[in-house]
Write a protein that holds these residues in place. Structure first.
Motif, PDB file in Angstrom:
ATOM      1  N   VAL A  84       0.856  -1.182   0.000  1.00 27.20           N
ATOM      2  CA  VAL A  84       0.000   0.000   0.000  1.00 27.20           C
ATOM      3  C   VAL A  84       0.894   1.234   0.000  1.00 27.20           C
ATOM      4  O   VAL A  84       1.717   1.407   0.904  1.00 27.20           O
ATOM      5  N   LEU A  85       0.761   2.082  -1.024  1.00 28.95           N
ATOM      6  CA  LEU A  85       1.478   3.350  -1.099  1.00 28.95           C
ATOM      7  C   LEU A  85       0.510   4.457  -0.710  1.00 28.95           C
ATOM      8  O   LEU A  85      -0.554   4.595  -1.315  1.00 28.95           O
ATOM      9  N   ILE A  86       0.883   5.253   0.300  1.00 31.50           N
ATOM     10  CA  ILE A  86      -0.046   6.213   0.899  1.00 31.50           C
ATOM     11  C   ILE A  86       0.577   7.605   0.891  1.00 31.50           C
ATOM     12  O   ILE A  86       1.711   7.788   1.342  1.00 31.50           O
ATOM     13  N   GLU A  87      -0.163   8.584   0.409  1.00 33.71           N
ATOM     14  CA  GLU A  87       0.343   9.954   0.398  1.00 33.71           C
ATOM     15  C   GLU A  87       0.643  10.407   1.823  1.00 33.71           C
ATOM     16  O   GLU A  87      -0.179  10.238   2.722  1.00 33.71           O
ATOM     17  N   PRO A  88       1.824  11.002   2.047  1.00 29.33           N
ATOM     18  CA  PRO A  88       2.287  11.265   3.421  1.00 29.33           C
ATOM     19  C   PRO A  88       1.482  12.310   4.181  1.00 29.33           C
ATOM     20  O   PRO A  88       1.529  12.341   5.408  1.00 29.33           O
ATOM     21  N   GLN A  89       0.730  13.174   3.478  1.00 31.81           N
ATOM     22  CA  GLN A  89      -0.045  14.202   4.176  1.00 31.81           C
ATOM     23  C   GLN A  89      -1.393  13.684   4.662  1.00 31.81           C
ATOM     24  O   GLN A  89      -2.096  14.369   5.401  1.00 31.81           O
ATOM     25  N   SER A  90      -1.753  12.468   4.287  1.00 28.17           N
ATOM     26  CA  SER A  90      -3.093  11.961   4.564  1.00 28.17           C
ATOM     27  C   SER A  90      -3.232  11.457   6.000  1.00 28.17           C
ATOM     28  O   SER A  90      -2.262  11.068   6.654  1.00 28.17           O
ATOM     29  N   GLN A  91      -4.472  11.460   6.467  1.00 27.81           N
ATOM     30  CA  GLN A  91      -4.790  10.896   7.778  1.00 27.81           C
ATOM     31  C   GLN A  91      -4.400   9.425   7.825  1.00 27.81           C
ATOM     32  O   GLN A  91      -3.908   8.927   8.839  1.00 27.81           O
ATOM     33  N   LEU A  92      -4.590   8.725   6.716  1.00 26.68           N
ATOM     34  CA  LEU A  92      -4.253   7.310   6.653  1.00 26.68           C
ATOM     35  C   LEU A  92      -2.765   7.086   6.885  1.00 26.68           C
ATOM     36  O   LEU A  92      -2.372   6.174   7.622  1.00 26.68           O
ATOM     37  N   GLN A 115      -6.733  -5.272  11.904  1.00 26.34           N
ATOM     38  CA  GLN A 115      -7.931  -4.477  11.608  1.00 26.34           C
ATOM     39  C   GLN A 115      -8.438  -4.667  10.178  1.00 26.34           C
ATOM     40  O   GLN A 115      -9.530  -4.215   9.845  1.00 26.34           O
ATOM     41  N   VAL A 116      -7.653  -5.313   9.325  1.00 22.75           N
ATOM     42  CA  VAL A 116      -7.977  -5.376   7.898  1.00 22.75           C
ATOM     43  C   VAL A 116      -8.057  -6.821   7.422  1.00 22.75           C
ATOM     44  O   VAL A 116      -7.231  -7.657   7.802  1.00 22.75           O
ATOM     45  N   LEU A 126      -9.212  -0.833   2.936  1.00 24.57           N
ATOM     46  CA  LEU A 126      -8.787  -0.083   4.115  1.00 24.57           C
ATOM     47  C   LEU A 126      -9.944   0.583   4.851  1.00 24.57           C
ATOM     48  O   LEU A 126      -9.722   1.318   5.812  1.00 24.57           O
ATOM     49  N   ASP A 127     -11.166   0.321   4.418  1.00 26.97           N
ATOM     50  CA  ASP A 127     -12.324   0.978   5.032  1.00 26.97           C
ATOM     51  C   ASP A 127     -12.504   0.606   6.499  1.00 26.97           C
ATOM     52  O   ASP A 127     -13.122   1.356   7.266  1.00 26.97           O
ATOM     53  N   SER A 128     -11.989  -0.551   6.897  1.00 25.83           N
ATOM     54  CA  SER A 128     -12.189  -1.008   8.274  1.00 25.83           C
ATOM     55  C   SER A 128     -11.252  -0.335   9.268  1.00 25.83           C
ATOM     56  O   SER A 128     -11.431  -0.485  10.484  1.00 25.83           O
ATOM     57  N   LEU A 129     -10.265   0.409   8.800  1.00 26.19           N
ATOM     58  CA  LEU A 129      -9.334   1.064   9.714  1.00 26.19           C
ATOM     59  C   LEU A 129     -10.042   2.168  10.491  1.00 26.19           C
ATOM     60  O   LEU A 129     -10.740   3.003   9.918  1.00 26.19           O
TER      61      LEU A 129
END
Length: 243
Positions: A84-92, A115-116, A126-129
């Motif tokens: 999973v690649l996630i933008e660093p500014q995101s809440q995730l 959790q997933v 990732l909706d369950s996080l």
């Protein structure tokens, strides 16, 4: 869903999905070249422990590993994993990082992984996080957030200068704040956004030339080089794999 396809390229075989602030790939992983993303990387094994080498060539192994944005690393081959690649500014990203260590490459707390359902539908994986659970860290500079909002749909040429003006900062100051809070140069974050927009256009059935234009790239060749570098596959390979 922006782009979901099956890949069997360069010893990779699996499926991926591109969302608003993240990309997920599930399947066989065989990337053994040192590289760095403009995103935080969460890697979860669906079998034996996975291994990643950091920039000093130290090998870290575990059921799930986190790589900070902008940090050079090498993913060792794995028969079945989720990346999973996630933008660093995101809440995730802040939430995932709160379950990882301080090193560039670190093991992830099993409580996050539990959790997933990692075998579930990619688009809702990732909706369950529970992103409201616990302390996910301080909020980013509001001026930076304003600039990132501007850049999400901006063309590449002159975009950072225009974003700085839009939020009342000098360009050097904006770049410095972004580097500190994102962990990557703002220019690399901007290129990620451009590639994301091109991928969205491709998913809507546009030609590669039109997809390049949608992302703000100079031409199709520019898009091909960039997408291959940061995603590991070229636009044509991704389209052909889905046919």
């Amino acid at each position: 869903m922006w782009l979901s396809t099956v890949l069997e390229l360069m010893d990779w075989k699996g499926e991926f999905y591109i969302g608003e602030t993240w990309l997920v790939y599930r399947g066989r992983a065989a990337d053994n070249r040192p590289h760095a993303h403009a995103t935080l990387q969460l890697t979860v094994s669906l079998g034996p422990d996975i291994s990643i080498s950091d920039q000093s060539e130290q090998v870290i192994s575990g059921a799930a590993l986190c790589v900070k944005a902008g940090k050079r690393h090498t993913l060792h081959p794995s028969d079945k994993a989720v990346l999973v690649l996630i933008e660093p500014q995101s809440q995730l990203a802040r939430y995932v990082q709160s379950f990882a260590g301080d090193d560039d490459v670190s093991r992830v707390d099993p409580n996050l992984i539990a959790q997933v359902n990692w075998e579930g539908e990619l688009g809702t994986l990732l909706d369950s996080l529970d992103l409201d659970f616990g302390d996910v860290g301080s909020q980013m500079d509001l001026r930076l957030m304003e600039a990132l909002k501007f850049l999400r749909t901006a063309q590449l040429n002159g975009a950072i200068s225009a974003a700085a003006k839009s939020c009342g900062l000098s360009e050097p100051r904006l770049r410095a704040i972004a580097q500190k809070q994102l962990g990557v140069p703002l220019s690399k974050w901007l290129i990620w956004q451009a590639t994301r927009r091109s991928a969205q256009a491709m998913a809507q059935g546009t030609s590669l030339a039109e997809a390049a234009y949608a992302g703000g790239f100079a031409d199709q060749a520019h898009l091909t080089r960039t997408m291959g570098k940061i995603m590991g596959v070229t636009p044509l390979q991704a389209l052909n794999a889905g046919q």
